[in-house]
Motif scaffolding. Sequence first.
Motif, mmCIF file in Angstrom:
data_model
loop_
_atom_site.group_PDB
_atom_site.id
_atom_site.type_symbol
_atom_site.label_atom_id
_atom_site.label_comp_id
_atom_site.label_asym_id
_atom_site.label_seq_id
_atom_site.Cartn_x
_atom_site.Cartn_y
_atom_site.Cartn_z
ATOM 1 N N ARG A 262 39.544 42.410 53.856
ATOM 2 C CA ARG A 262 40.382 42.303 55.055
ATOM 3 C C ARG A 262 41.667 41.527 54.817
ATOM 4 N N LYS A 263 41.580 40.472 54.022
ATOM 5 C CA LYS A 263 42.712 39.553 53.902
ATOM 6 C C LYS A 263 43.584 39.785 52.671
ATOM 7 N N CYS A 264 43.035 40.411 51.626
ATOM 8 C CA CYS A 264 43.812 40.670 50.410
ATOM 9 C C CYS A 264 44.208 42.129 50.282
ATOM 10 N N LEU A 265 43.225 43.011 50.346
ATOM 11 C CA LEU A 265 43.510 44.422 50.080
ATOM 12 C C LEU A 265 44.360 45.078 51.161
ATOM 13 N N LYS A 266 44.503 44.433 52.317
ATOM 14 C CA LYS A 266 45.356 45.004 53.365
ATOM 15 C C LYS A 266 46.816 45.114 52.913
ATOM 16 N N PHE A 267 47.208 44.274 51.961
ATOM 17 C CA PHE A 267 48.604 44.314 51.515
ATOM 18 C C PHE A 267 48.915 45.526 50.645
ATOM 19 N N TYR A 268 47.882 46.271 50.273
ATOM 20 C CA TYR A 268 48.085 47.452 49.453
ATOM 21 C C TYR A 268 47.961 48.734 50.262
ATOM 22 N N GLU A 269 47.905 48.599 51.598
ATOM 23 C CA GLU A 269 48.010 49.785 52.447
ATOM 24 C C GLU A 269 49.343 50.461 52.136
ATOM 25 N N PRO A 270 49.363 51.796 52.015
ATOM 26 C CA PRO A 270 50.566 52.472 51.522
ATOM 27 C C PRO A 270 51.873 52.073 52.196
ATOM 28 N N GLU A 271 51.924 52.118 53.521
ATOM 29 C CA GLU A 271 53.184 51.808 54.200
ATOM 30 C C GLU A 271 53.634 50.382 53.893
ATOM 31 N N ARG A 272 52.690 49.459 53.908
ATOM 32 C CA ARG A 272 53.011 48.050 53.716
ATOM 33 C C ARG A 272 53.492 47.783 52.289
ATOM 34 N N PHE A 273 52.744 48.292 51.295
ATOM 35 C CA PHE A 273 53.096 48.022 49.906
ATOM 36 C C PHE A 273 54.391 48.728 49.523
ATOM 37 N N TRP A 274 54.604 49.933 50.064
ATOM 38 C CA TRP A 274 55.810 50.688 49.716
ATOM 39 C C TRP A 274 57.069 49.978 50.208
ATOM 40 N N LYS A 275 57.001 49.361 51.388
ATOM 41 C CA LYS A 275 58.177 48.706 51.968
ATOM 42 C C LYS A 275 58.413 47.306 51.398
ATOM 43 N N MET A 276 57.430 46.760 50.715
ATOM 44 C CA MET A 276 57.491 45.385 50.230
ATOM 45 C C MET A 276 58.541 45.230 49.126
ATOM 46 N N ARG A 277 59.231 44.097 49.132
ATOM 47 C CA ARG A 277 60.144 43.799 48.029
ATOM 48 C C ARG A 277 59.365 43.704 46.721
ATOM 49 N N ASP A 278 59.998 44.095 45.622
ATOM 50 C CA ASP A 278 59.280 44.139 44.349
ATOM 51 C C ASP A 278 58.834 42.750 43.905
ATOM 52 N N THR A 279 59.642 41.732 44.159
ATOM 53 C CA THR A 279 59.234 40.371 43.791
ATOM 54 C C THR A 279 58.012 39.932 44.575
ATOM 55 N N ARG A 280 57.914 40.382 45.817
ATOM 56 C CA ARG A 280 56.749 40.025 46.641
ATOM 57 C C ARG A 280 55.509 40.787 46.153
ATOM 58 N N ARG A 281 55.696 42.039 45.743
ATOM 59 C CA ARG A 281 54.578 42.785 45.150
ATOM 60 C C ARG A 281 54.020 42.023 43.942
ATOM 61 N N ASP A 282 54.930 41.554 43.092
ATOM 62 C CA ASP A 282 54.498 40.822 41.899
ATOM 63 C C ASP A 282 53.731 39.564 42.274
ATOM 64 N N ALA A 283 54.215 38.860 43.304
ATOM 65 C CA ALA A 283 53.567 37.610 43.709
ATOM 66 C C ALA A 283 52.163 37.864 44.243
ATOM 67 N N PHE A 284 52.011 38.880 45.080
ATOM 68 C CA PHE A 284 50.680 39.207 45.601
ATOM 69 C C PHE A 284 49.747 39.640 44.482
ATOM 70 N N LEU A 285 50.245 40.474 43.598
ATOM 71 C CA LEU A 285 49.403 40.989 42.533
ATOM 72 C C LEU A 285 48.896 39.854 41.642
ATOM 73 N N ALA A 286 49.773 38.927 41.283
ATOM 74 C CA ALA A 286 49.358 37.804 40.439
ATOM 75 C C ALA A 286 48.339 36.923 41.151
ATOM 76 N N ALA A 287 48.587 36.618 42.434
ATOM 77 C CA ALA A 287 47.669 35.757 43.183
ATOM 78 C C ALA A 287 46.316 36.428 43.386
ATOM 79 N N HIS A 288 46.328 37.717 43.691
ATOM 80 C CA HIS A 288 45.071 38.423 43.939
ATOM 81 C C HIS A 288 44.254 38.613 42.666
#
Length: 468
Positions: A262-288
């Motif tokens: 619920r709290k981590c994988l929600k950030f990889y929902e297509p619409e959300r992840f696609w619109k995310m800035r690339d630096t933020r994608r990197d930050a989430f991926l490293a933390a997760h």
Amino acid sequence: MTQVPPDPNGGPAVSVVIPVYQAMPYLRTLLDSLVAQDLDPAGYEVLAIDDGSTDAGPALLDEYAARHPQLRVVHQENSGWPGIPRNRGLDLARGRYVFFADADDEMGPEALRRMTAFADEHGSDVVVPKMVGVGGRWVRDAMYAQTQVDADLEQVFTTLTPQKMFRRSFLEEEGIRFPEEKVRLEDGMMLARAYLRASRVSLLGGYDFYYLVARDDGQNISSQGFDPEGYTWSIGEVSRIVTELDPDHERARRIVLDLYRRKCLKFYEPERFWKMRDTRRDAFLAAHRRHIETYITPEMEGRLSKRFRERSALVRAGDKAGLLDVAARGVDHRPHGARVTSAEWTWRGLQLGFELDGGASTGGAPVTLQLQERKGEHSLTVALRPQGSPTRARGSLTRWGATARVAAAQLRRPGSGVLDAYVLDPAHPEQRVRVEVATGTTLPPARSGARPYATIKDNLSVELDPAG
């Protein structure tokens, strides 16, 4: 007014603690709902901790306190986060129960009476009351379908907001308080300890006890921005508490896995992840990835449903390209970008060529060009005609070509004005995309009072001037 059994120590039955910071105009609604409770004012107290508000809230609190003896107000310097004012209210509370409310929400008029009566009857240390979302706040309605004297802990762990009622002596004996640092999910950390230390956690339905309100100004704490590293640390802290305190280790694993879903994988929902800035994608991926290494075993991951399992495996592998490909496939059903690549006048009107990203196959009505009046409600639409063969690279949207012809007659209208160009999928008209003018594209001169031009942001517009 309804009487409730008196507290053996002579205090009120329940104390409502409210951290208040910049909560106007919503604060008045909450206060009105609290003074309207169907309990004798002597049977409950409201502790409003003004955390350095600079709006009209402090004056409103003092005004209500002067008229309603059950309301006590404390003014303090801003602490920066709700944990400190909640704990201060807990220190001042005299009720045998304490309920934590937020200053921008609302309570049902029978809420306090019903909750205290239920807890008295069943000896509940924690009561989880039915909540209702207002203005778009999402609430999991199904969990409140039936009252549970002994609640399913896996179920109540899906609500980690602080709007619960606690037996005050239980909190004191267990030393349970809110973290006072500025961390996300500080209420979840407190709730996790309470749920797992309580002799009885009850879920109470049958009435709309509490209304969670989505603020029009977007200033609910849950709606504000946050740091991916800090947020993920907080999820890990809740997971650590569950792992350490739950004697049922298998249940703990299920709770931790659901929290991750619920709290981590929600950030990889297509619409959300696609619109995310690339630096933020990197930050989430490293933390997760760090979170997975500590709390989510491959065996646990295998219990997830297919779509979550696929995303989790990509996160574990650090495969951002794979995650982008999943996101691209998930959002490819509608246009996300459009560029005009050619434009010319013909005897039939304005002929336009386009290059689009996404929306090549909408499965319904064709993608359309919309020319919308900038300062009015007038618009005209023309269906796009696909041209050539669409192409798609991994991690990208389908790129395709199209043409459209705007008839000369459609551009004739009384008065001057500007039409701005958009493309949209008729099934998702609210997600229309502004048409850009591709680099190197030459727009034709004005004809019959209509002049296509590139705006200062290189978007396509048409100026209409019947006298031109």
